[in-house]
Design a protein around this motif. Structure first.
Motif, PDB file in Angstrom:
ATOM      1  N   ALA A  74      70.052  -9.009  -3.268  1.00 30.88           N
ATOM      2  CA  ALA A  74      71.019  -9.857  -2.558  1.00 30.88           C
ATOM      3  C   ALA A  74      71.802  -8.940  -1.626  1.00 30.88           C
ATOM      4  N   PRO A  75      71.134  -8.381  -0.608  1.00 30.61           N
ATOM      5  CA  PRO A  75      71.697  -7.267   0.151  1.00 30.61           C
ATOM      6  C   PRO A  75      72.906  -7.588   1.013  1.00 30.61           C
ATOM      7  N   ASP A  76      73.169  -8.865   1.266  1.00 30.90           N
ATOM      8  CA  ASP A  76      74.304  -9.219   2.126  1.00 30.90           C
ATOM      9  C   ASP A  76      75.631  -9.214   1.385  1.00 30.90           C
ATOM     10  N   HIS A  77      75.591  -9.033   0.074  1.00 26.21           N
ATOM     11  CA  HIS A  77      76.809  -9.176  -0.734  1.00 26.21           C
ATOM     12  C   HIS A  77      77.197  -7.846  -1.380  1.00 26.21           C
ATOM     13  N   LEU A  78      78.488  -7.702  -1.602  1.00 27.33           N
ATOM     14  CA  LEU A  78      79.031  -6.500  -2.215  1.00 27.33           C
ATOM     15  C   LEU A  78      80.099  -6.914  -3.215  1.00 27.33           C
ATOM     16  N   ILE A  79      80.087  -6.315  -4.374  1.00 26.41           N
ATOM     17  CA  ILE A  79      81.097  -6.607  -5.396  1.00 26.41           C
ATOM     18  C   ILE A  79      82.102  -5.466  -5.408  1.00 26.41           C
ATOM     19  N   HIS A  80      83.371  -5.809  -5.260  1.00 21.16           N
ATOM     20  CA  HIS A  80      84.440  -4.817  -5.203  1.00 21.16           C
ATOM     21  C   HIS A  80      85.187  -4.826  -6.538  1.00 21.16           C
ATOM     22  N   LEU A  81      85.261  -3.684  -7.176  1.00 19.82           N
ATOM     23  CA  LEU A  81      85.925  -3.592  -8.468  1.00 19.82           C
ATOM     24  C   LEU A  81      87.388  -3.205  -8.304  1.00 19.82           C
ATOM     25  N   ASN A  82      88.222  -4.233  -8.095  1.00 19.97           N
ATOM     26  CA  ASN A  82      89.677  -4.064  -8.072  1.00 19.97           C
ATOM     27  C   ASN A  82      90.138  -3.249  -6.861  1.00 19.97           C
ATOM     28  N   GLY A  83      91.400  -2.951  -6.816  1.00 22.04           N
ATOM     29  CA  GLY A  83      91.946  -2.166  -5.717  1.00 22.04           C
ATOM     30  C   GLY A  83      92.571  -3.039  -4.652  1.00 22.04           C
ATOM     31  N   SER A  84      93.183  -2.401  -3.686  1.00 24.16           N
ATOM     32  CA  SER A  84      93.978  -3.125  -2.702  1.00 24.16           C
ATOM     33  C   SER A  84      93.208  -3.544  -1.468  1.00 24.16           C
ATOM     34  N   ARG A  85      91.948  -3.115  -1.337  1.00 22.60           N
ATOM     35  CA  ARG A  85      91.162  -3.505  -0.175  1.00 22.60           C
ATOM     36  C   ARG A  85      89.725  -3.785  -0.583  1.00 22.60           C
ATOM     37  N   PHE A  86      89.011  -4.487   0.312  1.00 20.78           N
ATOM     38  CA  PHE A  86      87.648  -4.898  -0.025  1.00 20.78           C
ATOM     39  C   PHE A  86      86.704  -3.706  -0.074  1.00 20.78           C
ATOM     40  N   LEU A  87      86.712  -2.891   0.961  1.00 18.60           N
ATOM     41  CA  LEU A  87      85.798  -1.764   1.022  1.00 18.60           C
ATOM     42  C   LEU A  87      86.491  -0.622   1.734  1.00 18.60           C
ATOM     43  N   GLY A  88      86.485   0.559   1.141  1.00 17.37           N
ATOM     44  CA  GLY A  88      87.092   1.704   1.795  1.00 17.37           C
ATOM     45  C   GLY A  88      87.564   2.713   0.790  1.00 17.37           C
ATOM     46  N   PRO A  89      87.973   3.879   1.267  1.00 18.65           N
ATOM     47  CA  PRO A  89      88.475   4.930   0.367  1.00 18.65           C
ATOM     48  C   PRO A  89      89.877   4.618  -0.102  1.00 18.65           C
ATOM     49  N   TYR A  90      90.286   5.309  -1.174  1.00 20.71           N
ATOM     50  CA  TYR A  90      91.604   5.067  -1.752  1.00 20.71           C
ATOM     51  C   TYR A  90      92.553   6.239  -1.565  1.00 20.71           C
TER      52      TYR A  90
END
Length: 318
Positions: free
Chosen positions: A301-317
């Motif tokens: 299901a390559p169009d989807h991404l699961i984000h495990l918590n945090g303040s933003r969808f995708l990116g460094p912390y």
């Protein structure tokens, strides 16, 4: 395994590498098989090697008797198909040299021996003249070596890199998933990213690496470290993707995340940790182990991404 046994096996592995065999044909099983076919016991010198004719059952028995390594009877096929066949293809070993007309596959008389020309080279291993003898042997057996290399190349997985070039991975293991990570994840979630490291899960001698870009990021790549399977640099966003292919081995858990954070510490890019799975069934097996502040991606299901918590969808912390 005693130190003498271990040293002998490691030396045999180095010998097979010198004969240009791949990683699987240089592992402990293949090294022990070669030692037995050379008639050697722990601590014996290469110049005393011989080439007895032995069947697969005899080889396994000699490994147990002389090298303190027991293989189950059902290991015969692994020794035959994953070691001996490739030794024969390369001209390193002869199959049924006493029966040019051949024998039935199930014949109890089937046997293998080190080819006499190869034996002459092996006896020089570690001594002067070995490399010249090896080069001469390679030049004198181009057909077998070329056939072996051709089979290996044909079986490899072609991976289309972001710059359009093709890189070929060894077949099997996690490599089909790594192919998906490069061809499916990167265009969707790291478009324009530079591939800095691609690890061949089965043969790290074939790894792709961009040391020049690592240096610009203030990083020195540790080839002996426990590295991720894929490293991609998104220069526009200043993100460094550290991606793990998860099939039979563990994902980026909290401990692994801390290790990667230390290994790739740089003030020139933020780190993005991505666990990649072939399908959701595999992901479910590891879900409880995934570290917070990582991403989970599923190849089917390559169009989807699961984000495990945090303040933003995708990116460094950091």
């Amino acid at each position: 395994m005693t130190s003498t046994l271990r040293a002998s096996v490691e030396n045999a592995s180095a010998l097979l590498q010198a004969f240009r065999f791949d990683k699987v044909r240089c592992n402990s099983r293949s090294a022990l098989t070669a030692l037995v076919l050379l008639g050697l016991k722990p601590g014996e010198q290469w110049d005393t090697a011989t080439n007895p004719r032995l069947g697969v059952t005899e080889i396994i028995g000699a490994i147990a008797d002389n090298w303190d390594k027991g293989y189950a009877p059902n290991s015969r096929e692994s020794v035959r198909k994953q070691t001996l066949h490739q030794f024969v293809d390369a001209g390193f070993v002869e199959h049924n040299s006493d029966a040019p007309e051949g024998r039935p596959v199930n014949s109890s008389l089937n046997n293998y021996r080190i080819a006499p020309a190869a034996l002459s080279v092996v006896r020089l291993f570690g001594a002067g003249g070995f490399q010249d003898a090896l080069d001469a042997w390679m030049a004198g057996a181009p057909t077998q070596q070329a056939a072996y290399e051709a089979v290996r190349e044909m079986q490899k997985i072609p991976v289309r890199l972001p710059d359009g070039s093709v890189f070929r991975l060894s077949p099997g293991g996690q490599n089909p998933l790594i192919q998906e990570m490069v061809e499916e994840f990167c265009p969707r979630f790291a478009p324009g990213g530079q591939l800095l490291y691609l690890g061949d899960a089965k043969d790290h001698r074939s790894d792709l690496r961009r040391d020049d870009v690592f240096a610009r990021l203030g990083l020195t790549f540790d080839e002996h470290g426990k590295n991720p399977d894929l490293v991609v640099y998104d220069e526009q966003r200043g993100w460094l993707f550290l991606m793990e292919a998860v099939t039979s081995h563990g994902p980026i858990d909290s401990g692994r995340r801390q290790h990667l954070k230390y290994l790739f510490a740089t003030d020139k890019a933020g780190l993005v940790f991505v666990n990649c799975f072939p399908d959701r069934a595999t992901m479910r097996k590891w879900l409880a182990d995934l570290a917070w502040e990582t991403e989970a991606w599923v190849a089917d299901a390559p169009d989807h991404l699961i984000h495990l918590n945090g303040s933003r969808f995708l990116g460094p912390y950091e």
